[in-house]
Design a protein around this motif. Structure first.
Motif, PDB file in Angstrom:
ATOM      1  N   ARG A   4       0.837  -1.217   0.000  1.00  0.00           N
ATOM      2  CA  ARG A   4       0.000   0.000   0.000  1.00  0.00           C
ATOM      3  C   ARG A   4       0.868   1.261   0.000  1.00  0.00           C
ATOM      4  N   ALA A   5       1.954   1.237   0.746  1.00  0.00           N
ATOM      5  CA  ALA A   5       2.884   2.373   0.739  1.00  0.00           C
ATOM      6  C   ALA A   5       3.532   2.504  -0.635  1.00  0.00           C
ATOM      7  N   LEU A  42      -9.148   7.150  -3.503  1.00  0.00           N
ATOM      8  CA  LEU A  42      -9.633   5.847  -3.967  1.00  0.00           C
ATOM      9  C   LEU A  42      -8.606   4.741  -3.759  1.00  0.00           C
ATOM     10  N   LEU A  43      -7.369   5.117  -3.580  1.00  0.00           N
ATOM     11  CA  LEU A  43      -6.281   4.150  -3.468  1.00  0.00           C
ATOM     12  C   LEU A  43      -6.481   3.110  -2.352  1.00  0.00           C
ATOM     13  N   THR A  48      -5.582  -4.950  -5.916  1.00  0.00           N
ATOM     14  CA  THR A  48      -4.478  -5.499  -6.705  1.00  0.00           C
ATOM     15  C   THR A  48      -3.713  -4.368  -7.381  1.00  0.00           C
ATOM     16  N   ARG A  49      -2.539  -4.708  -7.895  1.00  0.00           N
ATOM     17  CA  ARG A  49      -1.757  -3.727  -8.648  1.00  0.00           C
ATOM     18  C   ARG A  49      -2.504  -3.313  -9.912  1.00  0.00           C
ATOM     19  N   ASP A  51      -5.651  -2.786 -10.065  1.00  0.00           N
ATOM     20  CA  ASP A  51      -6.537  -1.709  -9.605  1.00  0.00           C
ATOM     21  C   ASP A  51      -5.780  -0.379  -9.584  1.00  0.00           C
ATOM     22  N   VAL A  52      -4.544  -0.422  -9.121  1.00  0.00           N
ATOM     23  CA  VAL A  52      -3.710   0.786  -9.072  1.00  0.00           C
ATOM     24  C   VAL A  52      -3.442   1.278 -10.488  1.00  0.00           C
ATOM     25  N   ASN A  53      -3.124   0.364 -11.394  1.00  0.00           N
ATOM     26  CA  ASN A  53      -2.898   0.750 -12.789  1.00  0.00           C
ATOM     27  C   ASN A  53      -4.134   1.407 -13.384  1.00  0.00           C
ATOM     28  N   PHE A  54      -5.311   0.894 -13.049  1.00  0.00           N
ATOM     29  CA  PHE A  54      -6.553   1.497 -13.527  1.00  0.00           C
ATOM     30  C   PHE A  54      -6.688   2.925 -13.012  1.00  0.00           C
TER      31      PHE A  54
END
Length: 68
Positions: A4-5, A42-43, A48-49, A51-54
């Motif tokens: 998460r960090a 939203l983070l 998942t990663r 989700d972060v890419n989205f």
């Protein structure tokens, strides 16, 4: 490793790189800090990663510049 960090750092760096190097210093009229804050909120919901890419894609998409 704290994923998460790491994800927060990735989002911040993507935001900063666009702030520093986007061809329009006015960021197409956006309040770029507000946009970062909106997506950073939203983070914590990312699982998942991917989700972060989205979220990163949506953040960059706010600029409405297909070449970014």
């Amino acid at each position: 490793m704290d994923k998460r960090a790491e994800w927060a750092q990735i989002l911040d760096e993507v935001w900063r790189i666009n702030r520093d190097y986007f061809y329009d210093p006015g960021m197409h009229g956006l309040d770029w800090k507000r946009v970062r804050d909106q997506y950073a909120a939203l983070l914590p919901h990312a699982v998942t990663r991917e989700d972060v890419n989205f979220l990163i894609g949506e953040l960059i998409g706010e600029l409405n510049a297909s070449h970014t």
